[in-house]
Design a protein around this motif. Structure first.
Motif, short mmCIF file in Angstrom:
data_model
loop_
_atom_site.label_atom_id
_atom_site.label_comp_id
_atom_site.label_asym_id
_atom_site.label_seq_id
_atom_site.Cartn_x
_atom_site.Cartn_y
_atom_site.Cartn_z
N VAL A 43 -9.19 62.67 66.71
CA VAL A 43 -7.87 63.33 67.37
C VAL A 43 -6.67 62.53 66.88
CG1 VAL A 43 -6.61 64.28 69.33
CG2 VAL A 43 -9.30 64.20 69.19
N LEU A 44 -5.69 63.37 66.31
CA LEU A 44 -4.54 62.73 65.92
C LEU A 44 -3.33 63.25 66.80
CD1 LEU A 44 -2.60 61.33 63.65
CD2 LEU A 44 -2.78 63.41 62.38
N GLY A 45 -2.48 62.43 67.31
CA GLY A 45 -1.17 62.69 67.84
C GLY A 45 -0.15 62.04 66.91
N ALA A 46 0.65 62.82 66.49
CA ALA A 46 1.93 62.35 65.54
C ALA A 46 3.01 63.45 65.84
CB ALA A 46 1.29 62.61 64.19
N THR A 47 4.06 63.08 64.78
CA THR A 47 5.14 63.80 64.80
C THR A 47 4.64 65.23 63.93
OG1 THR A 47 5.68 62.80 62.68
CG2 THR A 47 6.77 61.94 64.64
N ASP A 48 5.60 66.17 64.19
CA ASP A 48 5.22 67.48 63.64
C ASP A 48 4.86 67.46 62.06
OD1 ASP A 48 5.05 68.98 65.99
OD2 ASP A 48 6.99 69.41 65.81
N ARG A 61 -3.71 67.75 59.59
CA ARG A 61 -4.43 68.85 59.31
C ARG A 61 -4.85 69.09 57.79
NH1 ARG A 61 0.22 70.83 62.47
NH2 ARG A 61 -0.31 70.68 64.59
N ALA A 62 -4.13 68.75 57.05
CA ALA A 62 -4.55 69.29 55.73
C ALA A 62 -5.71 68.44 54.99
CB ALA A 62 -3.08 69.09 54.59
N LEU A 63 -5.93 67.19 55.56
CA LEU A 63 -6.99 66.29 55.33
C LEU A 63 -8.37 66.87 55.66
CD1 LEU A 63 -5.93 62.85 56.40
CD2 LEU A 63 -6.36 63.75 54.21
N ALA A 79 3.47 70.21 70.56
CA ALA A 79 2.46 70.60 71.10
C ALA A 79 2.60 70.82 72.56
CB ALA A 79 1.24 69.80 70.83
N ASP A 80 2.10 71.63 73.24
CA ASP A 80 1.86 72.21 74.43
C ASP A 80 1.03 71.18 75.20
OD1 ASP A 80 1.45 73.40 77.24
OD2 ASP A 80 2.70 74.85 76.52
N TRP A 81 1.33 70.49 76.34
CA TRP A 81 0.46 69.65 76.76
C TRP A 81 -1.00 70.44 77.50
CZ3 TRP A 81 -1.18 64.70 77.47
CH2 TRP A 81 -0.30 63.82 76.85
N GLN A 82 -0.77 71.64 77.88
CA GLN A 82 -1.89 72.50 78.19
C GLN A 82 -3.00 72.70 77.26
OE1 GLN A 82 -2.30 73.49 81.44
NE2 GLN A 82 -4.44 73.83 80.59
N ASP A 83 -2.50 72.65 75.84
CA ASP A 83 -3.18 72.67 74.80
C ASP A 83 -4.06 71.44 74.74
OD1 ASP A 83 -3.06 75.16 73.94
OD2 ASP A 83 -1.19 74.40 72.72
#
Length: 543
Positions: free
Chosen positions: A86-91, A98-100, A111-115
């Protein structure tokens, strides 16, 4: 789960928050900290054997692309690519991630924290086409530790409301759409010949047929599939209940015990007519296992009733629901009401209501807490209103609500649009997320506890006095409509704004002392204890 900020990135806060949320949801977590090299990360992964590896990176997109590509390549070479990464990063960095095609989930800064919560639960997310639970109790339990978010919505036409509901649903930020219908619908839906054409769309969506309601519900069948609910009408409430159940699958009923009558002018029913009808509505929902909310006590505070009256009214409404067989009861708590109430005294009043109402709880009567910002407390000005909404929500989190009812920050100016609703949800979500990181226990404040104890004691005196109005032979005075009507007529239940009302006394005088709304002697201005107020009223009644 194991996690850390990789490469040269020392910004570990996002990873820590992700791991904290995972821990709240039952994961065993381990944080490696900032600036973890790819080589060390893979060594720790091999040794720890986690289910999920959380990676954070918040530096420039160019360096992020190189670090993430190195991680993906090295993980594949070492046989670690099959894990859940899982990755968390700047947009911008998230786009490279995602491209990887390496990460199972990527969360950018917007991102919405509900996601995030959906992902951690392993639950279906709206992006995966899953449908969250479609009953209020199941959805409350599913969404914890976050409360459900509810917001009123209704535009002046059915078509505009349908389109707005679709946009709100697709945004995925609201759990419960609370339909706001116009007064013509609320009072005259089943008597259209009595409608005033000049009032069409005044105060909400002008639903005129069951098919209008079906169209509104159909518009919500997208995005995060929010629940839908609507207040009972102010007349013909059983007919309304049946229609709402059949058309919008009403998530829970909301009907006050004393109001929507001559008491507030929303219909011309007397209390002797309206109270038995409400009790029948309670029973109808109870027989079908549909939760019930009696949006009762805050109506007294909206009219500046003494705090003790609002506390006693909360208990009476809940007691009537329980006696009618309701098993899931939603206790609505409207804060900042009256607006001059201080935050400390507000909290004390809510704790007093909860203590009395939850004393009724048991295997066959569950109480769910719903909080909302005060309807009349919202300041003019969009920015000030949003600040007030956030601050009020933050205080509400002290009582651990199951539902947060968002009051539109635009209401001082116009009925909330879909965009206003979505923005309000983001404002409130920010306050909730901060509160969930750990609040001090404000409920234990000495002044709060002292006022709560005072209100509980005085409310019990008031309830005893009301029961004492019942004629001989009445077995259950607090469900006896003539006794409850007499409590209003004599002034035991009273509010200053009821002056001149044919159903009420309307003579109580109040003053705000230390942030609390208390009854006072009209001539001297001296604060009255509840025992004194009751004695004066009953002495006049005897005379």
């Amino acid at each position: 789960m194991i996690g850390g900020a990789i490469g040269d990135d020392v910004h570990v806060g996002g990873v820590v928050r992700f791991l904290q949320m995972a821990e709240q949801l039952g994961y065993e977590v381990r944080c490696l900290g900032p600036a973890v090299s790819v080589e060390r990360l893979l060594e720790e992964v091999a040794a720890y054997d986690p289910e999920i590896v959380a990676v954070g990176y918040r530096l420039t997109p160019e360096s992020g692309r190189a670090v993430l590509a190195h991680l993906a390549r090295a993980a594949r070479e070492q046989g670690q690519a099959g894990r859940r990464w899982v990755l968390g990063a700047t947009d911008p960095v998230a786009e490279h991630g995602r491209a990887l095609g390496f990460f199972e989930a990527v969360f950018g800064g917007s991102a919405d924290w509900q996601d995030v919560v959906d992902y951690l639960r392993g639950a279906p997310t709206r992006k995966a086409g899953g449908i969250p639970p479609q009953t209020v109790v199941e959805r409350i339990l599913w969404k914890r530790p976050f409360p459900l978010l509810r917001h009123h919505f209704g535009q002046p036409t059915v078509e505009a409301t349908v389109e707005g509901i679709r946009r709100i649903s697709e945004a995925g930020v609201l759990d419960v759409i609370s339909l706001g219908t116009d007064q013509n619908a609320q009072e005259h839906f089943f008597r259209p010949e009595e409608m005033d054409p000049r009032e069409h769309g005044a105060g909400g969506v002008p639903v005129r047929t069951p098919d209008d309601l079906r169209a509104l519900y159909a518009a919500s069948r997208t995005g995060n599939y929010p629940l839908m609910r609507c207040y009972s009408g102010t007349r013909d409430q059983l007919a309304w209940a049946e229609m709402l159940h059949e058309t919008i699958h009403n998530a829970w009923a909301a009907v006050p015990l004393f109001w929507y009558s001559q008491l507030d002018g929303r219909s011309q029913r007397t209390l002797l007519e309206s109270i038995p009808e409400v009790q029948a509505v309670f029973r109808w929902h109870a027989e079908r296992g549909i939760p019930v909310e009696s949006n009762e006590s805050h109506h007294w505070s909206l009219r500046d009733a003494p705090d003790v009256v609002a506390v006693a009214a909360a208990y009476i409404a809940a007691y009537n629901a329980k006696q009618a067989g309701v098993t899931d009861y939603v206790q609505q708590l409207m804060w900042n009401n009256p607006p001059l109430t201080s935050p400390a005294m507000d909290l004390a009043k809510m704790l007093a209501k909860l203590e009395l109402v939850e004393s009724l709880a048991g295997p066959n009567f569950r109480v769910w807490r719903e909080c909302r910002t005060g309807l009349t407390s919202m300041p003019a000005g969009f920015d000030r209103a949003k600040g007030h909404l956030a601050a009020s929500t933050f205080l509400q989190m002290a009582v651990k609500p199951d539902i947060v009812h968002i009051v539109g920050h635009s209401e001082y100016h116009h009925a909330a649009t879909a965009e206003d609703v979505i923005e309000g949800c983001h404002v409130v979500n920010g306050a909730i997320q901060l509160a969930l990181q750990g609040l001090p226990d404000m409920t234990r404040d000495e002044a709060v506890q002292a006022r709560k104890a005072e209100l509980v004691q005085e409310a019990k005196l008031l309830l005893e006095a009301i029961a004492g109005l019942a004629p001989a032979g009445v077995e259950d005075p607090l469900t006896h409509a003539p006794t409850l009507a007499a409590a209003v007529r004599t002034g035991l239940l009273d509010a200053p704004h009821l002056v001149g009302n044919p159903a009420a006394r309307g003579e109580v005088a109040v003053r705000f002392t230390d942030g609390a709304c208390r009854a006072v002697d009209r001539r001297s201005g001296r604060v009255l204890t509840e025992a004194e107020r009751i004695a004066l009223l009953l002495a006049e009644e005897i005379v």
